[in-house]
Every structure is written in C-alpha cells, then in structure tokens.
Design an enzyme around this catalytic site. Structure first.
Site, PDB file in Angstrom:
ATOM      1  CG  MET A  63     -11.662  -2.791   4.878  1.00 24.65           C
ATOM      2  SD  MET A  63     -10.132  -2.400   4.022  1.00 24.65           S
ATOM      3  CE  MET A  63      -9.298  -1.428   5.280  1.00 24.65           C
ATOM      4  CG  HIS A 123      -3.820  -1.469  -1.725  1.00 23.96           C
ATOM      5  ND1 HIS A 123      -4.917  -2.220  -2.084  1.00 23.96           N
ATOM      6  CD2 HIS A 123      -4.214  -0.664  -0.711  1.00 23.96           C
ATOM      7  CE1 HIS A 123      -5.936  -1.881  -1.291  1.00 23.96           C
ATOM      8  NE2 HIS A 123      -5.543  -0.942  -0.453  1.00 23.96           N
ATOM      9  CB  SER A 145      -0.890   0.049   1.236  1.00 26.25           C
ATOM     10  OG  SER A 145      -1.397   1.372   1.390  1.00 26.25           O
ATOM     11  CG  ASP A 152      -4.941   2.388   0.971  1.00 25.27           C
ATOM     12  OD1 ASP A 152      -3.882   1.963   1.480  1.00 25.27           O
ATOM     13  OD2 ASP A 152      -5.931   1.656   0.752  1.00 25.27           O
ATOM     14  N   GLY A 189       1.194  -2.222   3.930  1.00 24.01           N
ATOM     15  CA  GLY A 189       1.808  -0.891   3.820  1.00 24.01           C
ATOM     16  C   GLY A 189       3.048  -0.816   4.696  1.00 24.01           C
ATOM     17  CG  ASP A 246      -6.361  -2.983   2.865  1.00 14.37           C
ATOM     18  OD1 ASP A 246      -6.960  -2.208   2.100  1.00 14.37           O
ATOM     19  OD2 ASP A 246      -5.302  -2.685   3.457  1.00 14.37           O
ATOM     20  N   GLY A 247      -4.913  -4.463   5.990  1.00 15.88           N
ATOM     21  CA  GLY A 247      -4.803  -3.781   7.278  1.00 15.88           C
ATOM     22  C   GLY A 247      -4.059  -4.615   8.295  1.00 15.88           C
ATOM     23  N   GLY A 248      -2.870  -4.175   8.669  1.00 15.89           N
ATOM     24  CA  GLY A 248      -2.109  -4.890   9.703  1.00 15.89           C
ATOM     25  C   GLY A 248      -1.515  -6.196   9.234  1.00 15.89           C
ATOM     26  CG  MET A 277     -11.131   3.268   1.931  1.00 10.84           C
ATOM     27  SD  MET A 277      -9.585   3.185   2.842  1.00 10.84           S
ATOM     28  CE  MET A 277      -8.430   3.432   1.478  1.00 10.84           C
ATOM     29  CG  MET A 312      -8.244   7.114   2.475  1.00  7.94           C
ATOM     30  SD  MET A 312      -7.293   7.090   4.009  1.00  7.94           S
ATOM     31  CE  MET A 312      -6.536   5.471   3.876  1.00  7.94           C
ATOM     32  CG  HIS A 363      -9.200   0.326  -0.646  1.00  5.76           C
ATOM     33  ND1 HIS A 363      -8.617   0.095   0.593  1.00  5.76           N
ATOM     34  CD2 HIS A 363     -10.536   0.297  -0.438  1.00  5.76           C
ATOM     35  CE1 HIS A 363      -9.572  -0.052   1.505  1.00  5.76           C
ATOM     36  NE2 HIS A 363     -10.752   0.061   0.898  1.00  5.76           N
ATOM     37  N   GLY A 372      -8.970   3.916   6.914  1.00  8.87           N
ATOM     38  CA  GLY A 372      -8.638   5.322   7.179  1.00  8.87           C
ATOM     39  C   GLY A 372      -7.169   5.577   7.430  1.00  8.87           C
ATOM     40  CG  PHE A 373      -5.696   6.706   9.984  1.00  6.24           C
ATOM     41  CD1 PHE A 373      -7.029   6.732  10.372  1.00  6.24           C
ATOM     42  CD2 PHE A 373      -5.051   7.908   9.682  1.00  6.24           C
ATOM     43  CE1 PHE A 373      -7.718   7.942  10.490  1.00  6.24           C
ATOM     44  CE2 PHE A 373      -5.733   9.116   9.800  1.00  6.24           C
ATOM     45  CZ  PHE A 373      -7.064   9.137  10.194  1.00  6.24           C
ATOM     46  N   GLY A 374      -2.976   3.728   7.942  1.00  8.58           N
ATOM     47  CA  GLY A 374      -2.059   2.599   7.967  1.00  8.58           C
ATOM     48  C   GLY A 374      -1.528   2.410   9.379  1.00  8.58           C
ATOM     49  N   GLY A 375      -0.767   1.334   9.561  1.00  5.13           N
ATOM     50  CA  GLY A 375      -0.099   1.096  10.841  1.00  5.13           C
ATOM     51  C   GLY A 375      -0.991   0.675  11.981  1.00  5.13           C
TER      52      GLY A 375
HETATM   53  C1  DX5 Z   1      -6.411   1.549   5.489  1.00  2.00           C
HETATM   54  C2  DX5 Z   1      -5.905   1.107   4.128  1.00  2.00           C
HETATM   55  C3  DX5 Z   1      -4.883   0.013   4.201  1.00  2.00           C
HETATM   56  C4  DX5 Z   1      -3.641   0.437   4.964  1.00  2.00           C
HETATM   57  C5  DX5 Z   1      -2.730  -0.740   5.137  1.00  2.00           C
HETATM   58  O1  DX5 Z   1      -7.573   2.320   5.317  1.00  2.00           O
HETATM   59  O2  DX5 Z   1      -6.982   0.622   3.347  1.00  2.00           O
HETATM   60  O3  DX5 Z   1      -4.505  -0.356   2.871  1.00  2.00           O
HETATM   61  O4  DX5 Z   1      -2.994   1.455   4.266  1.00  2.00           O
HETATM   62  O5  DX5 Z   1      -1.628  -0.272   5.857  1.00  2.00           O
HETATM   63  P1  DX5 Z   1      -0.881  -1.233   6.906  1.00  2.00           P
HETATM   64  O6  DX5 Z   1      -0.399  -2.399   6.090  1.00  2.00           O
HETATM   65  O7  DX5 Z   1       0.217  -0.378   7.440  1.00  2.00           O
HETATM   66  O8  DX5 Z   1      -1.895  -1.634   7.929  1.00  2.00           O
HETATM   67 ZN    ZN Z   2      -6.452  -0.222   1.307  1.00  3.41          ZN
END
Ligand code: DX5
Ligand code: ZN
Length: 220
Positions: free
Chosen positions: A140, A34, A9, A36, A196, A174-176, A69, A38, A67, A145-148
C-alpha cells in the site's frame, strides 16, 4: 521479471454504470480489474461484497484482483472465491484473527492466487513467515480506505526489501499511482500497478493506460 500489469481500481468507477465501466477499462487494455472490498471496520469505509463481485465477474473478461480490506477474511474468502475472485489478497495486519498460512493454502487449494497486503506503516518483515505461500504482495502506497490519496514514496524501499527476503512472486503497488508516480514504483521492482483515479478520471482511458504502461516499462 514479471509482466507489467495495469489494474484499474473499480472504487473510482461510476457504480451506477458498473458493467459499462468494466467494459470501458477492458477495452482500454486493462490487464486486471482491482476490486476494493471494505468492511467499515478494518478501514473506515464500506464498499461491496460477493454479490457485486459476482455481477462484475458476469461481465468481465479480465482476471479479478480482489483486495480484502476486512477484519475477517477467513469468513469471507470462500464467498469471494465462489463469486469469481482470481487473485485474493488480504491484510497481514489481521493475522491475530486467524491462521494466515492456512487461509493462503486454502485459496491456492481452490486454484486461485493468494496475496497479502501491508499498510504503509507495516514493515514487510511481518510477511517473512508467509512468503513461500504467496503469489503476490500488495504494497500500500496510501493508507487503505479511500481512493484519490497522495502517493507515499517512503514505501518504495519495501519492494527491494521483499526481494532481499527472497520473494520471487508478483509485487503490486496500490494508492496514488499515476503518470508522475508509476516510474519510481516500477524502478523499485513493482510489476502490478493499481490505479483508480488515474484511469477512471482520465478523458481517454486507453491513452492513459498506454501511458502508464510505457512509463513503467521504461523505468525497469
Ligand atoms: C485504497 C484502495 C486503492 C485505491 C486506489 O484503500 O486499496 O486501490 O482505490 O485508488 P487511487 O488510484 O485513486 O489512489
Ligand atoms: Zn486496493
């Protein structure tokens, strides 16, 4: 069985050096990129639009997994398709804002792949009316909304439920996603892994992607 795909991502990339970051993860053997998107409305964050997507497309050699959002994918689908989105996924949670089936068919009519995404607290049963129109479901494992953020294992049964509902397309998580969470996701039946922080935060991105791929293959 669909192939394992590692999709870094770009949200976790250095946006001051985006072209270099794209080349870096492509040389590190990423399968997809990927993106993202938003809108600061569907999610409380604002990232980028079709202009940046086009700039990425101009340097990318791998498919763009976009993606959305956003609250109004009907308004923005064509600008992202024009900008080069190969896979275009939006959220079923906005289904009251327009005709989901019509938009999925429109994406496919333009020769691209259509996807729907579900937030962690949205039952996959919401997707049942649309499964025949889908190439991909994006599950999801964090709230968008956010990475990490921390991986939410309680979403894993949703992948098996998708298969029970008869969905034969690709399933993305997707996510974590990282070295300690990818195996359980692959074992549940996921084949596309969005990562990401795990990729862009790694000292050796090629080694990290290879490790993620190995862990996913071993868990299937
Ligand atoms: C969150 C995004 C994810 C996110 C993944 O809204 O859709 O793609 O960026 O980031 P990590 O891999 O750091 O959780
Ligand atoms: Zn995503």
């Amino acid at each position: 069985m669909h192939p394992i795909r590692i999709a870094p991502s770009l949200l976790a990339a250095d946006f001051a050096r985006l072209a270099d970051e794209v080349r870096s993860v492509e040389q590190a053997a990423a399968d997809w990129l990927h993106l993202d998107v938003m809108d600061g409305h569907f999610v409380p964050n604002l990232t980028f639009g079709p202009v940046v997507t086009q700039a990425i497309k101009n340097v990318a050699t791998k498919p763009l997994d976009v993606h959305l959002m956003i609250t109004d994918p009907w308004r923005y689908a064509d600008p992202f398709l024009d900008a080069g989105a190969d896979w275009l996924t939006f959220h079923v949670e906005v289904e009251s804002n327009g005709d989901v089936r019509q938009l999925l068919r429109h994406i496919r009519a333009r020769g691209r792949k259509a996807g729907l995404s579900v937030q962690p607290d949205t039952p996959v049963a919401r997707l049942a009316p649309y499964l025949a129109e889908l190439d991909l479901v994006l599950v999801m494992s964090v709230f968008a909304g956010f990475g990490g953020q921390k991986f939410m294992p309680e979403v894993l049964p949703k992948v098996q439920e998708l298969r029970r509902l008869g969905f034969a397309g690709e399933v993305s998580m997707d996510g974590g996603i990282g070295s300690s969470t990818i195996a359980s996701s692959a074992a549940a039946g996921t084949n596309v892994f969005v990562a990401g922080t795990a990729v862009f935060g790694a000292p050796d991105r090629r080694a990290r992607i290879a490790e993620l791929r190995r862990l996913a293959e071993a868990a299937r």
